[in-house]
Design a protein around this motif. Structure first.
Motif, short mmCIF file in Angstrom:
data_model
loop_
_atom_site.label_atom_id
_atom_site.label_comp_id
_atom_site.label_asym_id
_atom_site.label_seq_id
_atom_site.Cartn_x
_atom_site.Cartn_y
_atom_site.Cartn_z
N CYS A 10 -5.05 1.12 8.11
CA CYS A 10 -4.41 2.00 7.13
C CYS A 10 -5.05 3.39 7.21
CB CYS A 10 -4.60 1.43 5.72
SG CYS A 10 -4.03 2.51 4.40
N TYR A 37 -6.95 -4.40 -2.69
CA TYR A 37 -7.18 -3.67 -1.44
C TYR A 37 -5.94 -3.74 -0.56
CZ TYR A 37 -12.02 -4.41 -2.83
OH TYR A 37 -13.20 -4.43 -3.53
N CYS A 38 -5.79 -2.75 0.29
CA CYS A 38 -4.78 -2.79 1.34
C CYS A 38 -5.36 -3.70 2.43
CB CYS A 38 -4.53 -1.39 1.89
SG CYS A 38 -3.49 -1.39 3.36
N SER A 39 -4.55 -4.66 2.90
CA SER A 39 -5.04 -5.61 3.90
C SER A 39 -5.04 -5.05 5.32
CB SER A 39 -4.17 -6.88 3.86
OG SER A 39 -2.83 -6.55 4.19
N GLN A 78 -7.71 4.09 4.66
CA GLN A 78 -8.97 3.39 4.89
C GLN A 78 -9.75 4.03 6.03
OE1 GLN A 78 -9.29 -0.85 4.99
NE2 GLN A 78 -7.38 -1.12 3.86
N GLU A 87 -11.37 7.18 4.74
CA GLU A 87 -12.52 6.89 3.87
C GLU A 87 -13.72 6.41 4.68
OE1 GLU A 87 -13.09 7.45 0.56
OE2 GLU A 87 -11.22 8.57 0.72
N ARG A 88 -13.46 5.56 5.69
CA ARG A 88 -14.57 5.07 6.53
C ARG A 88 -15.22 6.23 7.28
NH1 ARG A 88 -11.22 0.58 7.43
NH2 ARG A 88 -10.42 1.41 9.38
N ALA A 92 -6.46 -2.96 8.02
CA ALA A 92 -7.68 -2.23 8.38
C ALA A 92 -7.39 -0.92 9.09
CB ALA A 92 -8.56 -3.12 9.27
N CYS A 144 0.85 -1.19 0.00
CA CYS A 144 0.00 0.00 0.00
C CYS A 144 0.89 1.24 0.00
CB CYS A 144 -0.89 -0.03 1.25
SG CYS A 144 -1.82 1.50 1.51
#
Length: 172
Positions: free
Chosen positions: A99, A93-95, A102, A105-106, A97, A76
């Motif tokens: 990151c 996807y970046c593995s 991520q 974005e969440r 969680a 990533c």
């Protein structure tokens, strides 16, 4: 791509949905492509011109683009986590969680109109809150009032820096 006029609109970007789509259309960097407005709205790459094509570059590979020599694997670009493509899916996807990309974005989705509809918190403020470690997850958004002074100070500093920046560029 270079901007072009299509159906009365200037197009500067067009969708190539995923690596499988790029391969199916055999599109490579530097190729000339056909563009259409999907649904008369979204610019979409339909295919490539085959005539008058100079020596073509190698096939596109996302894994090549994100390969880390340091890690010896695709990584990533934000956190260095392993890049994975779940079986049967077309996206990578970046593995990790945790990151930062991520998490951002969440949080952006969480505050959006289609979710909790929290007004006044946009992508820039989320980035600032994460950078300053004032939030780590969605639950932290509900404790922001306790951190109000820190947030106000950060926003004041941000406005001051923007004002100084614009003034310094007017003098040049």
């Amino acid at each position: 791509m270079n901007p072009l006029r299509l159906a009365g609109v200037t197009i500067e970007r067009a969708a190539l949905h995923n690596e499988d789509d790029i391969r199916r259309k055999d599109i490579r960097e530097g190729d000339w492509v056909y563009i259409q407005r999907a649904g008369d709205v979204i610019p979409d790459v339909v295919g490539r011109f085959s005539a008058n094509v100079p020596a073509r570059k190698k096939e596109f590979s996302l894994l090549d683009k994100v390969y880390s020599k340091e890690k010896g694997r695709p990584a990533c670009p934000v956190c260095g986590g392993e890049v994975v493509k779940p079986e049967g899916e077309v996206m990578y996807y970046c593995s990790n969680a945790a990151c930062p990309a991520q998490v951002q974005e969440r949080l952006g989705h969480f505050v959006s109109r289609g979710a909790m509809d929290i007004r006044g918190i946009g992508e820039k403020l989320i980035a600032l809150l994460l950078r300053e470690e004032l939030v780590k997850d969605a639950a932290d958004l509900y404790t922001l009032m306790e951190k109000k002074e820190k947030i106000v100070q950060l926003e004041k500093n941000g406005r001051k820096k923007r004002r100084q920046y614009s003034q310094s560029h007017r003098k040049e």
